[in-house]
Design a protein around this motif. Structure first.
Motif, PDB file in Angstrom:
ATOM      1  N   GLU A  77       0.750  -1.270  -0.114  1.00 24.66           N
ATOM      2  CA  GLU A  77       0.071  -0.106   0.040  1.00 24.66           C
ATOM      3  C   GLU A  77       0.825   1.208  -0.065  1.00 24.66           C
ATOM      4  OE1 GLU A  77      -3.852  -2.063   2.362  1.00 24.66           O
ATOM      5  OE2 GLU A  77      -2.288  -1.062   3.408  1.00 24.66           O
ATOM      6  N   THR A  99      -3.800   7.044   0.909  1.00 27.14           N
ATOM      7  CA  THR A  99      -4.148   7.231   2.217  1.00 27.14           C
ATOM      8  C   THR A  99      -3.168   5.801   2.732  1.00 27.14           C
ATOM      9  OG1 THR A  99      -5.911   5.412   2.259  1.00 27.14           O
ATOM     10  CG2 THR A  99      -6.605   7.786   2.032  1.00 27.14           C
ATOM     11  N   SER A 100      -3.165   6.068   4.167  1.00 24.76           N
ATOM     12  CA  SER A 100      -2.684   4.983   5.153  1.00 24.76           C
ATOM     13  C   SER A 100      -3.568   4.592   6.105  1.00 24.76           C
ATOM     14  CB  SER A 100      -1.274   5.304   5.700  1.00 24.76           C
ATOM     15  OG  SER A 100      -0.095   5.999   5.031  1.00 24.76           O
ATOM     16  N   VAL A 101      -4.142   3.691   5.981  1.00 24.83           N
ATOM     17  CA  VAL A 101      -4.933   3.059   7.120  1.00 24.83           C
ATOM     18  C   VAL A 101      -4.394   1.484   7.462  1.00 24.83           C
ATOM     19  CG1 VAL A 101      -7.360   2.546   7.565  1.00 24.83           C
ATOM     20  CG2 VAL A 101      -6.734   4.116   5.742  1.00 24.83           C
ATOM     21  N   TYR A 160      -4.081  -1.353  11.133  1.00 23.43           N
ATOM     22  CA  TYR A 160      -4.727  -1.533  12.301  1.00 23.43           C
ATOM     23  C   TYR A 160      -4.137  -2.980  12.988  1.00 23.43           C
ATOM     24  CZ  TYR A 160      -8.120  -4.598  14.746  1.00 23.43           C
ATOM     25  OH  TYR A 160      -8.636  -5.446  15.804  1.00 23.43           O
ATOM     26  N   THR A 182      -4.068   9.804   7.138  1.00 22.82           N
ATOM     27  CA  THR A 182      -3.846   8.600   7.864  1.00 22.82           C
ATOM     28  C   THR A 182      -4.662   8.335   9.084  1.00 22.82           C
ATOM     29  OG1 THR A 182      -1.361   8.796   7.114  1.00 22.82           O
ATOM     30  CG2 THR A 182      -1.622   7.616   8.920  1.00 22.82           C
ATOM     31  N   TYR A 234     -14.665  -2.497   9.195  1.00 22.81           N
ATOM     32  CA  TYR A 234     -13.101  -2.048   9.091  1.00 22.81           C
ATOM     33  C   TYR A 234     -12.762  -1.918   7.661  1.00 22.81           C
ATOM     34  CZ  TYR A 234      -8.025  -1.547   8.874  1.00 22.81           C
ATOM     35  OH  TYR A 234      -6.839  -1.383   8.622  1.00 22.81           O
ATOM     36  N   LYS A 237     -12.070   1.049   5.093  1.00 19.61           N
ATOM     37  CA  LYS A 237     -10.608   1.409   4.482  1.00 19.61           C
ATOM     38  C   LYS A 237     -10.955   1.805   3.101  1.00 19.61           C
ATOM     39  CE  LYS A 237      -6.146  -0.638   4.345  1.00 19.61           C
ATOM     40  NZ  LYS A 237      -5.209  -1.575   5.203  1.00 19.61           N
ATOM     41  N   ASN A 238     -11.746   0.823   2.378  1.00 23.04           N
ATOM     42  CA  ASN A 238     -11.640   0.925   0.986  1.00 23.04           C
ATOM     43  C   ASN A 238     -12.248   2.403   0.644  1.00 23.04           C
ATOM     44  OD1 ASN A 238     -10.344  -1.601   0.699  1.00 23.04           O
ATOM     45  ND2 ASN A 238     -12.214  -2.672   0.598  1.00 23.04           N
ATOM     46  N   GLU A 272     -10.152   5.239   1.274  1.00 28.30           N
ATOM     47  CA  GLU A 272      -9.318   5.493   0.120  1.00 28.30           C
ATOM     48  C   GLU A 272      -9.942   6.108  -1.180  1.00 28.30           C
ATOM     49  OE1 GLU A 272      -5.739   5.262  -2.551  1.00 28.30           O
ATOM     50  OE2 GLU A 272      -5.918   5.243  -0.372  1.00 28.30           O
TER      51      GLU A 272
END
Length: 561
Positions: free
Chosen positions: A341, A346-348, A350, A374, A426, A430-431, A434
């Protein structure tokens, strides 16, 4: 890094101001860029006055808030001062509680547990108030979105006064009073106060009927200045005046808790930058690692020996925080690489066992590596909790609003926010995040930008020039430390990489035929050593370096090419 020269002001304005102030045109130009265009503007800027502190009763609901507190005092009610666990919240609770205790004894404080209760007003906190016969809660640096919680308190005959500075939603809680300069129906002249700043306005208003003037409240400004610095609110208008006088208190007559923290450093005089990097992280560490109560106890302690003990405990929390921060950042960076990635918008990330107290710091660290919006998630009870951080120019709060379908709760600012969601949401979140960022962000914003105030020759950096730049402090958003550009400089041959892992750059630079050298330090610029073999251009701020009692001006390099 993109170097962008700020728009240059009209030459006539610059010339006139330089003449009026008897300064060179570079200084005059920097002042004009900050809308300081006349002698009177400059006088107000360089000599902030307590007269510029606004009347607190200009804030919507201030009269109602004061009346409710006065009624509580006259009826001998118990008052609970409730605040968030970060620097802004704990300083605000310390400020309001310490003032109220000078006029009334039935005061207690409450900081929610970051892990058991989470951000803001909690049902646990309201139950505590109910069980202990508190009929009034003054909430600081939180509460603007606590609609259900305030209703829950009302059912239990507990009134709320909310002092917040976060963006209100379309609906606000049905509290007795809501002090928030960002309310659309509030005409207060300055809407960028921090949470502690709003608390300060409340005690200032309470002082009016007691014939107290603004001078009586100056001793509280060490707390306000600390919160302004830590919360990174604009350093203009009323904030700049509060920070200016607050720094004087920090350096001359700080409260015991701040004095104890300073004593652990070797600094004789603190700047706002020192407050950001020395005082604030230690106050924050209490809430991140143990409990925010430690910070409030430190900041309200009347006995200096006891304050020293609190400060020593907090120093240990801060060391633990640094270790956690580094470990989790390393794990997050590996996760981004493993998930391939590195090239997204973005940075996500977990991991369920990441410490909730440092995920905001980790998000900022990830932005240093991958410059993009982020989010760092961890497990919190049966939900996932995240801290969001953004890049300059991109509103992460608005982006999160577009992902609301997957979020349980969120709040915050343009550049920093917090949220919770259910674990099963989640991946979808996240998708979607982005997708929203990729669609809405100007791709230029994904490259860090540095704004240059002026291009100068090194020979312009005289003692007088440096002295005037220093007098423009305190620095912060909308009054940043001036950044200069100088072209075709050379190193005298003694430049080297420094630091344990050679990450920093130490140079001695000169320009043209003028062989006078200037010390320059570039933190995290060690990898640019190859650029210094020939002529190169630099962008930098001016800083004072002290070595063996000798002070000199040094260039704080931001980038070179």
């Amino acid at each position: 890094m993109r170097w962008t020269l700020k728009p240059q002001p009209e030459k006539e304005k610059v010339h006139n101001l330089a003449k009026e102030l008897q300064v060179d045109t570079t200084i005059a130009s920097i002042l004009c860029q900050r809308n300081i265009e006349t002698f009177e503007d400059a006088k107000k800027f360089f000599r902030p006055s307590l007269d510029e502190i606004h009347n607190p009763f200009l804030m919507k609901d201030m009269d109602v808030a004061v009346a409710r507190i006065e009624a509580a005092i006259s009826k001998n009610e118990n008052i609970l001062i409730y605040g968030d666990y970060d620097v802004d919240g704990t300083t605000a609770v310390s400020l309001v509680s310490s003032y109220l205790r000078t006029i009334y004894p039935n005061i207690a404080t409450y900081i929610p547990d970051r892990y058991a209760e989470g951000y803001g007003i909690s049902y646990t906190g309201i139950d505590f108030a109910n069980d202990n016969d508190f009929s009034l809660i003054i909430a600081l640096d939180c509460g603007i979105k606590a609609i259900e919680k305030v209703a829950y308190a009302t059912e239990r005959n507990i009134d709320f006064i909310i002092c917040d500075h976060h963006k209100p939603g379309t609906e606000i809680p049905k509290a007795v009073a809501i002090l928030n300069p960002k309310r659309e129906d509030c005409n207060y002249p300055f809407d960028e106060l921090c949470g502690c700043g709003v608390g300060f306005k409340l005690i200032q208003a309470l002082g009016v009927s007691r014939n107290q003037t603004i001078e009586d409240f100056v001793p509280y400004l060490d707390l306000v200045a600390t919160a302004i610095a830590a919360d990174i609110v604009p350093m203009n208008g009323e904030n700049r005046v509060l920070a200016f006088f607050g720094l004087q208190v920090i350096n001359q007559h700080p409260r015991n808790g701040i004095k104890a923290l300073i004593q652990q450093t070797k600094k004789t005089e603190l700047t706002i930058t020192d407050v950001v990097f020395i005082i604030a992280p230690r106050i924050n560490a209490a809430g991140r690692i143990k409990h925010g109560n430690y910070a409030v106890e430190l900041l309200t302690e009347m006995d200096f020996k006891a304050a020293i003990e609190f400060a020593a405990a907090i120093e240990i929390f801060n060391a633990d925080r640094k270790d956690l921060d580094k470990k989790i950042t390393d794990q997050a960076l590996i996760q981004i690489i493993d998930n391939e990635e590195e090239n997204g918008c973005t940075s996500v990330v977990y991991q369920e066992d990441w410490h909730k107290g440092v995920i905001g710091i980790v998000a900022s660290r990830l932005i240093e590596k991958y410059y993009r919006p982020t989010l760092v998630f961890t497990k919190s009870g049966d939900k996932l909790a995240a801290s969001a951080r953004s890049v300059k120019g991109f509103d992460v709060y608005n982006a999160l609003q577009e992902c609301e379908e997957f979020i349980e709760q969120f709040g915050g600012h343009k550049y920093a926010a917090g949220l919770t969601l259910l674990p099963e949401n989640y991946i979808n979140f996240k998708n979607k995040f982005e997708e929203v960022v990729e669609r809405t962000i100007d791709k230029k914003l994904l490259t860090p930008q540095i704004f240059v105030d002026a291009e100068i020759d090194l020979s312009e950096i005289t003692p007088k020039f440096f002295r005037i730049i220093e007098q423009m402090a305190p620095f912060g958003p909308l009054n940043m430390k001036p950044i200069f550009k100088s072209i075709c400089v050379r190193d005298n041959g003694f430049g080297k990489q420094v630091g344990a892992d050679k990450t920093h750059l130490k140079l001695n630079v000169f320009q043209g035929d003028n062989k006078k050298t200037y010390n320059a330090i570039g933190f995290n610029l060690g990898n640019k050593m190859a650029f210094v073999q020939n002529d190169f251009d630099i962008v930098y701020a001016l800083d004072e370096n002290e070595w063996n009692g000798h002070k000199s001006v040094q260039l704080l390099l931001k980038d070179l090419k």
